[in-house]
Enzyme design. Structure first.
Site, PDB file in Angstrom:
ATOM      1  CB  SER A  83      -2.361   3.003  -2.102  1.00 33.29           C
ATOM      2  OG  SER A  83      -1.163   3.399  -1.496  1.00 33.29           O
ATOM      3  CE  LYS A  86      -2.196   6.526  -0.763  1.00 29.13           C
ATOM      4  NZ  LYS A  86      -1.099   6.597  -1.739  1.00 29.13           N
ATOM      5  CE1 TYR A 209      -2.711   6.532   3.475  1.00 27.04           C
ATOM      6  CE2 TYR A 209      -0.506   5.984   4.246  1.00 27.04           C
ATOM      7  CZ  TYR A 209      -1.422   6.089   3.220  1.00 27.04           C
ATOM      8  OH  TYR A 209      -1.075   5.734   1.943  1.00 27.04           O
ATOM      9  CE1 TYR A 261      -0.057   5.739  -5.516  1.00 24.24           C
ATOM     10  CE2 TYR A 261       0.476   3.599  -6.463  1.00 24.24           C
ATOM     11  CZ  TYR A 261      -0.028   4.364  -5.421  1.00 24.24           C
ATOM     12  OH  TYR A 261      -0.495   3.749  -4.296  1.00 24.24           O
ATOM     13  CB  VAL A 279       2.359  -1.565  -2.634  1.00 25.48           C
ATOM     14  CG1 VAL A 279       2.639  -0.248  -3.318  1.00 25.48           C
ATOM     15  CG2 VAL A 279       2.079  -1.378  -1.154  1.00 25.48           C
TER      16      VAL A 279
END
Length: 340
Positions: A83, A86, A209, A261, A279
């Site tokens: 992630s 991103k 992605y 998050y 992660v």
């Protein structure tokens, strides 16, 4: 969007400097030594290949905006970026489409829910809310320039490699494992399509992605990528301008609000810096005008953030004076009160 009425007002920058080289070097080593015995957290297993990660791996790296590199532990061990990608795809898209357009299409506000929440989309009338949750990241990836998925992937691969200062390699095993288990992301992409938020084939978007999340990086690469954002878009190792200073400002603002998050508020409260987790155990943190911090440790908390990475970064934020909210009186001697 907020009507801030600041058009034509020049952005001023005042960031200070890091301590001397030897002090930074010793403190990076201390951050590793202080936290390497921690056994809290668990390795991610929802992507099967990630479950095989060695939970004892732990690396920390600080890269200064002048290119200086300070490392401790397993800072050169490769892992998939997940992630953290991103943030950099968002920066690339902002560079193409501009501040207002991306903020309108993708959003900037925290959902307060898990990174892969479907409920957040429904509660917000199909709006992805921000680019650091999966819905917003998929919407951002869909905005990358290119007439085909192959062209979009090439632009992402090239752009993230420019941030890292070296050609990043796709981890084929992680990509295959992610593809076999990305059912939820496919559902999210389909849901965005149903709300008119995605004008490309949603399954193609999910594939691109999944590839961007499967690029291999090191803690050192994350620190270089962070230092590029810290230095107004210029990679401090290669000297290449990757994005504009305005794009860096927007990206760091998004990271400060949403990078960890549903724990983003706690992170900002305790660490006081923009950051982004992944992660696989990676953690990127940026001190604007000063440095990027990269950490890697596969054991995660319940929100998917590296436990030892957070601890090491918290220590460095304190001892290096990085917290952007920290201040002290500008003089230690007694001052006469002002009379108004």
């Amino acid at each position: 969007m907020l009507d801030s009425n600041i058009e034509g007002v020049e952005q001023s920058v005042s960031t200070g400097v890091l301590p001397g080289w030897e002090q930074v070097d010793s403190l990076v080593i201390a951050s590793h030594e202080r936290n390497r015995a921690c056994q809290d957290g668990a390795v991610a297993d929802y992507i099967p290949v990630l479950a095989r990660a060695d939970p004892e791996l732990f690396g920390v790296c600080v890269v200064e905006v002048d290119g200086g590199v300070h490392m401790a532990g397993d800072a050169n061990v490769e892992f998939s970026i997940q992630s953290i990608s991103k943030a950099f795809v968002y920066a690339l898209v902002c560079g193409e489409l501009g501040h207002a357009a991306v903020a309108d299409l993708v959003g900037v506000n925290n959902t307060g829910l898990a990174f892969n929440s479907v409920m957040a989309i429904e509660l917000n009338d199909g709006h992805p809310m921000n680019p650091m949750v999966n819905a917003g990241a998929l919407a951002t990836t869909a905005l990358m320039p290119g007439t085909t998925p192959e062209e979009q992937w090439a632009a992402i691969h090239s752009g993230l490699s420019a941030f890292a200062g070296r050609d990043l390699v796709l981890d084929e095993e992680v990509y295959r494992s992610g593809t076999a288990t990305n059912t939820r992301n496919r559902a999210i992409a389909r849901l965005l399509e149903s709300y008119g938020r995605m004008d490309r084939d949603p399954l193609d978007v999910v594939d691109v992605y999944t590839k961007q999340c499967s690029l291999r990086v090191r803690a050192r690469d994350l620190a270089v990528m962070g230092a590029t954002l810290a230095d107004g878009g210029v990679n401090p190792v290669t000297g290449e301008r990757v994005v504009s200073a305005e794009v860096c400002r927007d990206t760091l603002a998004i990271l400060a609000a949403n990078g960890l998050y549903e724990r983003s508020g706690e992170w900002l409260f305790e660490i006081g810096l923009p950051g982004k987790s992944g992660v696989s155990g990676g953690l990127l943190t940026v001190s604007p005008g000063k440095a990027g911090i990269g950490a890697f440790s596969p054991r995660l908390d319940s929100a998917g953030n590296s436990v030892r990475g957070q601890q090491a970064t918290a220590y460095l934020s304190r001892v290096l004076g990085l917290n952007i909210f920290a201040s002290q009186a500008h003089a230690t001697s007694e001052r006469s009160p002002k009379v108004f």
